[in-house]
Design a protein around this motif. Structure first.
Motif, mmCIF file in Angstrom:
data_model
loop_
_atom_site.group_PDB
_atom_site.id
_atom_site.type_symbol
_atom_site.label_atom_id
_atom_site.label_comp_id
_atom_site.label_asym_id
_atom_site.label_seq_id
_atom_site.Cartn_x
_atom_site.Cartn_y
_atom_site.Cartn_z
ATOM 1 N N MET A 125 0.841 -1.183 0.001
ATOM 2 C CA MET A 125 -0.055 -0.081 0.152
ATOM 3 C C MET A 125 0.983 1.314 -0.100
ATOM 4 O O MET A 125 1.856 1.381 0.753
ATOM 5 C CB MET A 125 -0.793 -0.154 1.258
ATOM 6 N N PRO A 126 0.635 2.251 -0.921
ATOM 7 C CA PRO A 126 1.625 3.315 -0.977
ATOM 8 C C PRO A 126 1.447 4.297 0.333
ATOM 9 O O PRO A 126 0.270 4.181 0.925
ATOM 10 C CB PRO A 126 1.085 4.106 -2.355
ATOM 11 N N THR A 127 2.358 4.902 0.532
ATOM 12 C CA THR A 127 2.207 5.921 1.746
ATOM 13 C C THR A 127 1.482 7.008 1.341
ATOM 14 O O THR A 127 1.653 7.272 0.450
ATOM 15 C CB THR A 127 3.832 6.298 2.139
ATOM 16 N N PRO A 128 0.725 7.769 2.088
ATOM 17 C CA PRO A 128 0.177 8.962 1.836
ATOM 18 C C PRO A 128 0.848 10.028 1.646
ATOM 19 O O PRO A 128 2.075 10.023 2.229
ATOM 20 C CB PRO A 128 -0.810 9.208 2.949
ATOM 21 N N GLU A 129 0.564 10.990 0.479
ATOM 22 C CA GLU A 129 1.192 11.815 0.270
ATOM 23 C C GLU A 129 1.557 12.931 1.907
ATOM 24 O O GLU A 129 0.442 13.288 2.212
ATOM 25 C CB GLU A 129 0.768 12.785 -0.798
ATOM 26 N N ILE A 130 2.959 13.435 1.716
ATOM 27 C CA ILE A 130 2.950 14.513 2.774
ATOM 28 C C ILE A 130 3.110 15.578 2.240
ATOM 29 O O ILE A 130 3.765 15.851 1.135
ATOM 30 C CB ILE A 130 4.043 14.265 3.640
ATOM 31 N N VAL A 131 2.195 16.825 2.569
ATOM 32 C CA VAL A 131 2.134 18.024 2.018
ATOM 33 C C VAL A 131 2.530 19.095 3.139
ATOM 34 O O VAL A 131 2.019 19.050 4.206
ATOM 35 C CB VAL A 131 1.034 18.467 1.318
ATOM 36 N N ILE A 132 3.308 19.926 3.047
ATOM 37 C CA ILE A 132 4.038 21.120 3.712
ATOM 38 C C ILE A 132 3.611 22.193 3.014
ATOM 39 O O ILE A 132 4.278 22.667 2.034
ATOM 40 C CB ILE A 132 5.359 20.972 4.230
ATOM 41 N N TYR A 133 2.798 23.092 3.759
ATOM 42 C CA TYR A 133 2.526 24.637 3.382
ATOM 43 C C TYR A 133 3.617 25.416 4.052
ATOM 44 O O TYR A 133 3.842 25.296 5.079
ATOM 45 C CB TYR A 133 1.241 24.937 3.777
ATOM 46 N N SER A 134 4.387 26.151 3.188
ATOM 47 C CA SER A 134 5.562 26.815 3.736
ATOM 48 C C SER A 134 5.774 28.030 3.310
ATOM 49 O O SER A 134 5.096 28.559 2.176
ATOM 50 C CB SER A 134 6.865 25.857 3.881
ATOM 51 N N THR A 135 6.784 29.078 3.916
ATOM 52 C CA THR A 135 7.407 30.020 3.426
ATOM 53 C C THR A 135 8.731 29.945 3.284
ATOM 54 O O THR A 135 9.293 29.074 3.689
ATOM 55 C CB THR A 135 6.822 31.162 4.100
ATOM 56 N N GLN A 136 9.429 30.756 2.651
ATOM 57 C CA GLN A 136 10.766 30.678 2.331
ATOM 58 C C GLN A 136 11.691 31.164 3.618
ATOM 59 O O GLN A 136 12.504 30.287 3.973
ATOM 60 C CB GLN A 136 11.345 31.713 1.360
ATOM 61 N N VAL A 137 11.076 31.958 4.457
ATOM 62 C CA VAL A 137 11.757 32.488 5.876
ATOM 63 C C VAL A 137 10.992 31.908 6.911
ATOM 64 O O VAL A 137 10.317 32.761 7.811
ATOM 65 C CB VAL A 137 11.973 33.874 5.853
ATOM 66 N N CYS A 138 11.072 30.653 7.256
ATOM 67 C CA CYS A 138 10.052 30.187 8.280
ATOM 68 C C CYS A 138 11.017 28.877 9.097
ATOM 69 O O CYS A 138 11.259 27.754 8.310
ATOM 70 C CB CYS A 138 8.978 29.393 7.631
ATOM 71 N N PRO A 139 11.782 29.314 9.868
ATOM 72 C CA PRO A 139 12.477 28.125 10.644
ATOM 73 C C PRO A 139 11.654 27.063 11.109
ATOM 74 O O PRO A 139 12.303 25.836 10.881
ATOM 75 C CB PRO A 139 12.815 29.061 12.129
ATOM 76 N N TYR A 140 10.511 27.016 11.471
ATOM 77 C CA TYR A 140 9.777 25.881 11.825
ATOM 78 C C TYR A 140 9.465 24.918 10.389
ATOM 79 O O TYR A 140 9.266 23.656 10.493
ATOM 80 C CB TYR A 140 8.536 26.166 12.388
ATOM 81 N N CYS A 141 9.403 25.574 9.321
ATOM 82 C CA CYS A 141 9.253 24.700 8.113
ATOM 83 C C CYS A 141 10.649 24.002 8.020
ATOM 84 O O CYS A 141 10.434 22.898 7.519
ATOM 85 C CB CYS A 141 9.066 25.781 6.844
ATOM 86 N N VAL A 142 11.690 24.719 8.132
ATOM 87 C CA VAL A 142 13.036 23.820 7.919
ATOM 88 C C VAL A 142 13.164 22.839 8.956
ATOM 89 O O VAL A 142 13.498 21.958 8.308
ATOM 90 C CB VAL A 142 13.953 24.831 8.034
ATOM 91 N N ALA A 143 12.722 23.094 10.061
ATOM 92 C CA ALA A 143 12.829 21.996 11.084
ATOM 93 C C ALA A 143 11.871 20.822 10.857
ATOM 94 O O ALA A 143 12.476 19.587 10.997
ATOM 95 C CB ALA A 143 12.400 22.423 12.513
ATOM 96 N N ALA A 144 10.672 21.278 10.378
ATOM 97 C CA ALA A 144 9.801 20.186 9.852
ATOM 98 C C ALA A 144 10.322 19.306 8.701
ATOM 99 O O ALA A 144 10.184 18.048 8.749
ATOM 100 C CB ALA A 144 8.392 20.692 9.478
ATOM 101 N N LYS A 145 10.962 19.730 7.897
ATOM 102 C CA LYS A 145 11.670 19.271 6.511
ATOM 103 C C LYS A 145 12.810 18.528 7.213
ATOM 104 O O LYS A 145 12.984 17.178 6.485
ATOM 105 C CB LYS A 145 11.902 20.327 5.413
ATOM 106 N N ASN A 146 13.532 18.767 7.982
ATOM 107 C CA ASN A 146 14.768 18.202 8.302
ATOM 108 C C ASN A 146 14.160 16.973 9.289
ATOM 109 O O ASN A 146 14.914 15.830 8.949
ATOM 110 C CB ASN A 146 15.613 19.011 9.382
ATOM 111 N N PHE A 147 13.248 16.798 9.925
ATOM 112 C CA PHE A 147 12.691 15.803 10.670
ATOM 113 C C PHE A 147 12.178 14.561 9.681
ATOM 114 O O PHE A 147 12.428 13.629 9.720
ATOM 115 C CB PHE A 147 11.535 16.175 11.606
ATOM 116 N N LEU A 148 11.289 15.402 8.647
ATOM 117 C CA LEU A 148 10.810 14.208 7.641
ATOM 118 C C LEU A 148 11.999 13.779 7.077
ATOM 119 O O LEU A 148 12.193 12.365 6.613
ATOM 120 C CB LEU A 148 10.010 14.851 6.568
#
Length: 86
Positions: free
Chosen positions: A1-24
């Motif tokens: 079964m395929p993994t569900p798609e992960i979607v991240i809504y983000s902006t360029q200057v967002c430290p939490y976005c970077v942290a989330a992507k690093n975790f993934l």
């Protein structure tokens, strides 16, 4: 079964976005990034889906995970990984 798609809504200057992507990335996961600072239509879609205006907003399939802190709280509770098996 395929993994569900992960979607991240983000902006360029967002430290939490970077942290989330690093975790993934640390989990070996792939995601689709939607930059709401570049596309006001996508921002409107995000607010309609998430009922929030802050970034990141993270979705696993149809499940709204929330922001970075929400994702990490789910992870610590052992409830993030099961979403990937959906």
């Amino acid at each position: 079964m395929p993994t569900p798609e992960i979607v991240i809504y983000s902006t360029q200057v967002c430290p939490y976005c970077v942290a989330a992507k690093n975790f993934l990335k640390s989990k070996g996961l792939e995601w689709r990034e939607v930059r709401i600072d570049l596309d006001p239509v996508e921002r409107e879609k995000m607010v309609a889906k998430a009922k929030r205006t802050s970034v990141p907003q993270i979705f696993v399939g149809e499940t709204h995970v929330g922001g970075y802190d929400d994702m990490m709280a789910l992870h610590r509770a052992g409830k993030f990984e099961p979403l990937l098996q959906a």
